[in-house]
Scaffold this active site. Structure first.
Site, PDB file in Angstrom:
ATOM      1  N   TYR A 229      78.630 -23.702  48.328  1.00  0.00           N
ATOM      2  CA  TYR A 229      78.574 -22.684  49.393  1.00  0.00           C
ATOM      3  C   TYR A 229      77.599 -23.091  50.505  1.00  0.00           C
ATOM      4  CZ  TYR A 229      77.991 -18.002  51.466  1.00  0.00           C
ATOM      5  OH  TYR A 229      77.935 -16.935  52.334  1.00  0.00           O
TER       6      TYR A 229
ATOM      7  N   LYS B  45      78.644 -23.844  54.370  1.00  0.00           N
ATOM      8  CA  LYS B  45      78.168 -23.025  55.496  1.00  0.00           C
ATOM      9  C   LYS B  45      77.388 -23.867  56.512  1.00  0.00           C
ATOM     10  CE  LYS B  45      79.847 -18.974  54.364  1.00  0.00           C
ATOM     11  NZ  LYS B  45      80.814 -18.273  55.215  1.00  0.00           N
TER      12      LYS B  45
HETATM   13  N1  NAD Z   1      77.249 -10.556  51.970  1.00  0.00           N
HETATM   14  C1  NAD Z   1      76.339 -11.457  52.228  1.00  0.00           C
HETATM   15  O1  NAD Z   1      75.168 -11.337  51.821  1.00  0.00           O
HETATM   16  C2  NAD Z   1      76.673 -12.660  53.067  1.00  0.00           C
HETATM   17  C3  NAD Z   1      75.604 -13.470  53.495  1.00  0.00           C
HETATM   18  C4  NAD Z   1      75.877 -14.572  54.285  1.00  0.00           C
HETATM   19  C5  NAD Z   1      77.185 -14.851  54.644  1.00  0.00           C
HETATM   20  N2  NAD Z   1      78.196 -14.048  54.208  1.00  0.00           N
HETATM   21  C6  NAD Z   1      79.541 -14.408  54.624  1.00  0.00           C
HETATM   22  O2  NAD Z   1      80.147 -13.305  55.268  1.00  0.00           O
HETATM   23  C7  NAD Z   1      81.560 -13.365  55.087  1.00  0.00           C
HETATM   24  C8  NAD Z   1      82.062 -12.041  54.549  1.00  0.00           C
HETATM   25  O3  NAD Z   1      81.446 -11.804  53.284  1.00  0.00           O
HETATM   26  P1  NAD Z   1      81.356 -10.363  52.636  1.00  0.00           P
HETATM   27  O4  NAD Z   1      80.054 -10.286  51.953  1.00  0.00           O
HETATM   28  O5  NAD Z   1      81.732  -9.331  53.620  1.00  0.00           O
HETATM   29  O6  NAD Z   1      82.475 -10.540  51.508  1.00  0.00           O
HETATM   30  P2  NAD Z   1      83.621  -9.535  50.981  1.00  0.00           P
HETATM   31  O7  NAD Z   1      84.100 -10.142  49.709  1.00  0.00           O
HETATM   32  O8  NAD Z   1      83.161  -8.143  50.990  1.00  0.00           O
HETATM   33  O9  NAD Z   1      84.754  -9.718  52.093  1.00  0.00           O
HETATM   34  C9  NAD Z   1      85.396 -10.944  52.239  1.00  0.00           C
HETATM   35  C10 NAD Z   1      86.848 -10.718  52.622  1.00  0.00           C
HETATM   36  O10 NAD Z   1      87.447 -12.005  52.810  1.00  0.00           O
HETATM   37  C11 NAD Z   1      88.720 -11.990  52.186  1.00  0.00           C
HETATM   38  N3  NAD Z   1      89.092 -13.347  51.788  1.00  0.00           N
HETATM   39  C12 NAD Z   1      88.535 -14.119  50.830  1.00  0.00           C
HETATM   40  N4  NAD Z   1      89.183 -15.289  50.759  1.00  0.00           N
HETATM   41  C13 NAD Z   1      90.164 -15.252  51.698  1.00  0.00           C
HETATM   42  C14 NAD Z   1      91.153 -16.157  52.105  1.00  0.00           C
HETATM   43  N5  NAD Z   1      91.316 -17.349  51.512  1.00  0.00           N
HETATM   44  N6  NAD Z   1      91.985 -15.807  53.123  1.00  0.00           N
HETATM   45  C15 NAD Z   1      91.857 -14.604  53.719  1.00  0.00           C
HETATM   46  N7  NAD Z   1      90.956 -13.686  53.353  1.00  0.00           N
HETATM   47  C16 NAD Z   1      90.112 -14.014  52.359  1.00  0.00           C
HETATM   48  C17 NAD Z   1      88.571 -11.086  50.983  1.00  0.00           C
HETATM   49  O11 NAD Z   1      89.848 -10.611  50.543  1.00  0.00           O
HETATM   50  C18 NAD Z   1      87.667  -9.996  51.541  1.00  0.00           C
HETATM   51  O12 NAD Z   1      88.431  -8.954  52.121  1.00  0.00           O
HETATM   52  C19 NAD Z   1      81.819 -14.553  54.164  1.00  0.00           C
HETATM   53  O13 NAD Z   1      82.156 -15.681  54.935  1.00  0.00           O
HETATM   54  C20 NAD Z   1      80.483 -14.770  53.488  1.00  0.00           C
HETATM   55  O14 NAD Z   1      80.298 -16.080  53.080  1.00  0.00           O
HETATM   56  C21 NAD Z   1      77.964 -12.968  53.440  1.00  0.00           C
END
Ligand code: NAD
Length: 264
Positions: free
Chosen positions: A149, A153
């Site tokens: 991951y 990123k």
């Molecule tokens: N939550 C955190 O603390 C955090 C921190 C840093 C970065 N992020 C990044 O933010 C983004 C969103 O994360 P989140 O926490 O909201 O996650 P989440 O799981 O709540 O939402 C992610 C969404 O992406 C969709 N998804 C996953 N794989 C997919 C694919 N192959 N094609 C299409 N859709 C797909 C899922 O169905 C889901 O609806 C991600 O890129 C994650 O890496 C999150």
């Protein structure tokens, strides 16, 4: 900020940060296309958000990305793309992290993000306008026990710079937002599986709490909007001061006030 008349694709818009972005844009007049692997969930969100629609999309599948962009552009040009779709990773040491899991995270988080940019970006460039925001992570800026991951990123941040230079001459801006620990269903799952500790995540940030998805959405919307017309190729952390606070642990930690609940 106004997005009246603008069409914005939000990948991963069925949950968490993507859902918050979709809500933020729609509340300000944007026509939002929620593109997500979970079609039913995306449709549910689209029903909640006036001015939005849902589309099935697995961002790691080239054919599906092309089909989704074609479908989205049938009603007119797409003005903005927000790449939120992504998956998190378990905090396993290299000997225990299977190559299958390593590849999957790379495939979705890096390759999928690139694919969406690579299919829509040239159309934007040909029109001479468009904006892209990629969701990276603070895990791509500092080391963490996330051996797929984190590098994925970090590559998204670098990719953002490459594409900003590639399409800047054609008027397309490409930026990244790097969230800190953000309270979403993905993070809640990490907490439930004991992979992540709420106490440690809160203690690691200067402001002393978890990021709310709406706070990420506000930064994404700013970078998408004309207010950011002079900004391209940047990575904007929205992390409550996690990046600046963590080195303080080597000096005994932050000087929290007695009523902040985290005194040293
Ligand atoms: N939550 C955190 O603390 C955090 C921190 C840093 C970065 N992020 C990044 O933010 C983004 C969103 O994360 P989140 O926490 O909201 O996650 P989440 O799981 O709540 O939402 C992610 C969404 O992406 C969709 N998804 C996953 N794989 C997919 C694919 N192959 N094609 C299409 N859709 C797909 C899922 O169905 C889901 O609806 C991600 O890129 C994650 O890496 C999150």
């Amino acid at each position: 900020m106004k997005f009246n008349g603008k069409t914005i694709i939000v990948t991963g818009g069925a949950s968490g940060i993507g859902k918050a972005c979709a809500q933020f844009f729609a509340a300000r007049g944007g026509k939002v296309i929620i593109a997500d692997k979970q079609l039913e969930a995306a449709q549910g969100v689209a029903e909640e958000i006036v001015g939005s629609s849902a589309l099935h999309l697995d961002i790691s599948d080239e054919h599906q990305v092309k089909q989704a962009v074609d479908a989205a552009e049938r009603d007119g040009p797409v003005d903005a793309l927000v790449n939120c779709a992504g998956i998190l990773q378990r905090t396993l040491p290299p000997g225990e992290l299977s190559m299958k899991e390593w590849d999957l995270v790379m495939h979705v988080d890096l390759r999928g993000t690139y694919l969406c940019c690579a299919v829509l970006g040239p159309l934007m460039a040909a029109r001479g306008r468009g904006t892209i925001v990629n969701i990276a992570s603070v895990a791509g800026m500092r080391s963490a026990p996330l051996h797929s991951y984190g590098p994925a990123k970090a590559a998204v941040i670098h990719l953002t710079e490459c594409l900003a230079a590639e399409w800047g001459p054609q008027g397309v801006r490409v930026n990244a937002v790097s969230p800190g620990f953000t309270l979403t269903p993905a993070l809640e799952k990490g907490i439930a599986s004991k992979n992540l500790s709420p106490h440690d995540m809160v203690a690691g940030s200067a402001i002393g709490r978890l990021v709310q998805p709406e706070e990420i959405a506000a930064a994404v919307a700013f970078l998408t909007s004309d207010l950011a017309s002079g900004i391209t190729g940047i990575n904007l952390p929205v992390d409550l001061g996690y990046l600046v606070a963590t080195p303080w642990s080597s000096y005994g930690g932050l000087r929290r006030s007695a009523d902040s609940g985290n005194v040293r």
